[in-house]
Design a protein around this motif. Structure first.
Motif, mmCIF file in Angstrom:
data_model
loop_
_atom_site.group_PDB
_atom_site.id
_atom_site.type_symbol
_atom_site.label_atom_id
_atom_site.label_comp_id
_atom_site.label_asym_id
_atom_site.label_seq_id
_atom_site.Cartn_x
_atom_site.Cartn_y
_atom_site.Cartn_z
ATOM 1 N N ARG A 154 50.418 -37.313 -45.582
ATOM 2 C CA ARG A 154 50.070 -38.249 -45.901
ATOM 3 C C ARG A 154 50.882 -39.104 -46.317
ATOM 4 N N GLY A 155 51.936 -38.500 -46.537
ATOM 5 C CA GLY A 155 52.795 -39.669 -47.462
ATOM 6 C C GLY A 155 53.278 -39.986 -48.721
ATOM 7 N N GLY A 156 52.971 -39.095 -48.952
ATOM 8 C CA GLY A 156 53.019 -38.310 -50.357
ATOM 9 C C GLY A 156 54.600 -37.100 -50.980
ATOM 10 N N PHE A 157 55.225 -38.047 -51.294
ATOM 11 C CA PHE A 157 56.597 -37.592 -51.700
ATOM 12 C C PHE A 157 56.462 -37.238 -52.784
ATOM 13 N N CYS A 158 57.013 -36.194 -53.124
ATOM 14 C CA CYS A 158 57.939 -35.241 -55.038
ATOM 15 C C CYS A 158 59.227 -34.426 -54.158
ATOM 16 N N LYS A 159 60.417 -35.617 -53.976
ATOM 17 C CA LYS A 159 61.761 -35.437 -53.338
ATOM 18 C C LYS A 159 61.958 -33.869 -54.886
ATOM 19 N N LYS A 160 61.968 -34.329 -55.910
ATOM 20 C CA LYS A 160 62.558 -33.216 -56.627
ATOM 21 C C LYS A 160 61.557 -31.751 -56.682
ATOM 22 N N LEU A 161 60.083 -32.009 -56.540
ATOM 23 C CA LEU A 161 59.387 -30.154 -55.771
ATOM 24 C C LEU A 161 59.549 -30.134 -54.609
ATOM 25 N N ASP A 162 59.602 -30.500 -53.799
ATOM 26 C CA ASP A 162 60.561 -29.841 -52.146
ATOM 27 C C ASP A 162 62.124 -29.738 -52.165
ATOM 28 N N LEU A 163 62.570 -30.133 -53.720
ATOM 29 C CA LEU A 163 63.875 -29.258 -53.407
ATOM 30 C C LEU A 163 63.556 -28.325 -54.487
ATOM 31 N N ALA A 164 62.972 -27.839 -55.525
ATOM 32 C CA ALA A 164 62.270 -26.887 -56.161
ATOM 33 C C ALA A 164 62.023 -25.365 -55.208
ATOM 34 N N ILE A 165 61.020 -25.988 -53.892
ATOM 35 C CA ILE A 165 60.209 -25.090 -53.607
ATOM 36 C C ILE A 165 61.968 -24.606 -52.351
#
Length: 699
Positions: free
Chosen positions: A544-555
């Protein structure tokens, strides 16, 4: 000869080079002075320039020119000429003790260079450059001012002898080692003893007067630097440079033993730390770092115990009154000292030390306080975490009956790291504190160290992470429903979850370093399913367009750790980690978890198409799976892998678009390399299938 006008012109050029604000003027001066330095008749002119004592820059030119002359063509000057230059420099220093610091340094460098270059030269069957002390005795035995010069002469010579310099690039490294070994055997211990004797005298005076004048402070500082240079010498020719802190064993020669068996010599450096001004006290700690690293075999068992007891006692006293550690360089060197303590001594030896229990408690409190002080440099924290990592790693091998107490203190360190990172988030978001994730390499290094520490009394670590994660995840999901996505509170919760996901990944990855059991695997499952649940939530937001780059890199980092630990033929398929994942998420075995991973890869490549970092990291995981997953045939049979193999177009993966940025070329290479491996497994030796596959997507 050089006339007065030419000398004045050289002085003028020196002033222009070092003082002019006009860059063109500086370049012209530099070019003219370079011509002078390369001229054949510069030698007598340098002597005349040195005599012009009103121009420090002219003196500097003379010293550096002579150094270049000696370096460039050592055999161009006879032994007698080089002896004359050396003797002239020593006499010049004796006659001019108040030179500008940069001129003094240039002259002592010249002395060191000419001594090393002439080390193997003989005159009348004698090595005429090797008797150092007789030629500088009037310095080290004189006033504080002269003693300072003598100490700098020796210290610079030790540095020169220790390392092959750039000017020796075309000369044999064997020749350098031959000279360094000769210097080590003939002079180095003598210099070390001289420095220790002078330090002892200075300490006695300091205890009496309690006041240090500037020149006395400079002398002690230079003596400590000389000690450091002596103890940092490459005694066995093992290293080509001293930039690595991994060379942690000081290979002291056996004939140095008396200096290390006298515990009063060790005490000198602890006393100096407490008495010296804060700006130079760190040098005494640097000496102790090297002393703590002296090779074990220098001592008998009894002697080593005595040395270790005195070392730990000194550390305990510092920790009981750590005021002096407020100075950053002293703090950093003390952290290095703590790390070296475990690197060079076994845990079984440490636990038998007289002050072990009290000192370990003080170290734990010091570490916890340090972790909560966000101003502490990360490279200092590195050494503290190194200490605890190595302590915990050693636990299974301890045979001593004395308690190591790590089950009490290691969990406190783990808790302090976790909570301090979460507390830091508010300061980063609200007050502009530097974000640790901007230096992700540093964060990953710390997490690698924490991964071992966290496995000590793992149920405590798991309990902390579960409670903090559940609280942060609930708050985050509530915020998504009630507040705009740009608010600071959302960013705070995302950053907190980022830290927790990274730490959970590290904790699971730590399983490979220590013995595990079903109970701990169950705890890993408790942590893993929470991250996967969070991923499901964030992927919905991502679509839906809700980005969180830091969190995705952590995952993605979590994926890496979980794969290394729980996916592969070496892992028991009945591991209780899968039982917990099955109970909560229905993921009863590794191929089902792999399906989740591949779906995440597809999602990232679809929605993060404009972010090079995410795409690259995601593709690296795909590439690792195609290489490292031992049962690749099972991997290829997954629906998600088949989807990638049959739908690798820009429609599904935007970075494959013909209008791609050039920066994605590497990404495409990684992608198709991975697909090539998977396709070859899927198709076997069916060439027609391969040709048809290639033709289908070649357009």
């Amino acid at each position: 000869m050089c006339d007065e006008q030419e000398l004045v012109q050289l002085e003028t050029l020196c002033k222009k080079l070092y003082e002019s604000s006009d860059s063109d003027e500086r370049k012209q001066a530099e070019s003219a002075l370079l011509m002078f330095s390369n001229s054949l008749d510069c030698l007598p002119k340098c002597q005349l320039l040195l005599e012009r004592r009103d121009s420090a820059f002219a003196q500097l030119l003379a010293a550096t020119t002579l150094t270049k002359l000696i370096t460039r063509n050592p055999t161009g000057l006879s032994v007698d000429q080089r002896l004359d230059i050396r003797n002239y420099i020593l006499n010049y220093l004796a006659s001019n003790p108040k030179l500008a610091p940069f001129v003094l340094q240039a002259l002592v460098t010249l002395f060191a260079r000419i001594t090393k270059v002439g080390w193997v030269d003989m005159k009348n069957d004698q090595f005429v450059f090797r008797d150092i002390i007789p030629h500088i005795s009037h310095f080290v035995g004189g006033t504080v001012e002269y003693c300072n010069i003598g100490v700098q002469l020796i210290s610079t010579l030790v540095i020169e002898m220790n390392q092959p310099n750039a000017h020796e690039a075309n000369r044999s490294i064997f020749r350098h080692r031959k000279i360094a070994s000769s210097f080590r055997d003939k002079n180095l211990y003598e210099f070390f003893q001289l420095a220790q004797g002078l330090l002892k005298s200075a300490l006695e005076e300091l205890k009496k007067n309690k006041i240090l004048y500037d020149d006395e402070q400079t002398l002690i500082s230079n003596l400590l630097k000389l000690i450091i240079n002596c103890l940092s010498f490459d005694f066995i020719g093992a290293s080509s440079d001293d930039s690595s802190d991994d060379l942690t064993c000081v290979q002291i020669p056996t004939n140095w033993r008396p200096a290390f068996l006298d515990m009063n010599n060790l005490k000198i450096y602890f006393d100096l730390f407490h008495l010296l001004p804060a700006n130079i006290s760190s040098l005494s700690l640097s000496c102790l770092v090297q002393l703590a690293s002296v090779r074990r075999s220098l001592f008998t068992n009894t002697e080593r115990v005595n040395f270790l007891n005195n070392l730990i006692s000194g550390i305990r006293i510092i920790l009981e009154n750590p005021t002096k550690l407020s100075e950053p360089s002293a703090y950093h060197e003390f952290c290095r000292l703590l790390a070296r303590l475990k690197i060079n001594y076994q845990l079984g030896e440490l636990v038998k030390a007289d002050d072990y229990a009290k000192t370990l408690e003080l170290i734990a409190n010091f570490t916890i306080t340090s972790l909560r002080m966000w101003s502490v440099a990360s490279n200092s924290i590195h050494y503290l975490l190194t200490l605890w990592q190595k302590l915990v790693t050693s636990v299974p091998y301890v045979k001593a009956t004395e308690p190591h107490l790590l089950e009490r203190f290691a969990p406190e360190v783990t808790r302090a790291y976790i909570t301090s990172r979460l507390e830091m988030v508010n300061e980063v978001v609200m007050n502009g504190l530097e974000d640790p994730f901007d230096e992700i390499g540093m964060v990953q290094q710390q997490l690698e160290q924490l991964s071992t520490i966290a496995r000590c009394e793992y149920e405590n670590t798991c309990s902390i992470l579960v409670n903090l994660f559940d609280q942060a995840a609930k708050t985050y999901q509530d915020l998504m429903q009630t507040m705009p996505q740009s608010c600071a509170e959302v960013e705070i919760q995302e950053n907190r979850l980022t830290w927790l996901v990274y730490i959970i990944g590290a904790a699971i990855g730590g399983r490979v370093f220590l013995n595990s059991n079903d109970e701990q695997d169950h705890m890993d499952g408790e942590l893993a399913f929470r991250v996967l649940q969070l991923m499901n939530f964030t992927d919905i937001r991502l679509a839906r367009g809700g980005f969180c780059k830091k969190l995705d890199l952590a995952i993605l980092s979590f994926f890496e750790q979980f794969r290394k630990t729980y996916i592969g033929d070496q892992v028991q398929k009945t591991s209780t980690v899968y039982k917990r994942l099955s109970d909560v998420l229905g993921l009863s075995e590794e191929t089902m978890v792999l399906s989740v991973f591949i779906r995440k890869i597809i999602t990232n490549l679809k929605y993060w198409g404009n972010d090079e970092d995410i795409v690259t990291k995601t593709l690296q995981i795909l590439n690792d799976l195609s290489i490292g997953y031992s049962s690749v045939r099972k991997l290829v049979q997954l629906e998600e892998i088949q989807f990638i193999l049959n739908n690798h177009t820009a429609e599904h993966f935007p970075f494959l678009s013909n209008s791609f940025d050039i920066k994605y070329m590497k990404c495409r290479t990684i992608f198709y390399t991975s697909l090539g491996r998977l396709f070859m497994i899927d198709s076997g030796e069916d060439e027609d299938n391969l040709i048809g596959y290639v033709e289908k997507y070649a357009q």
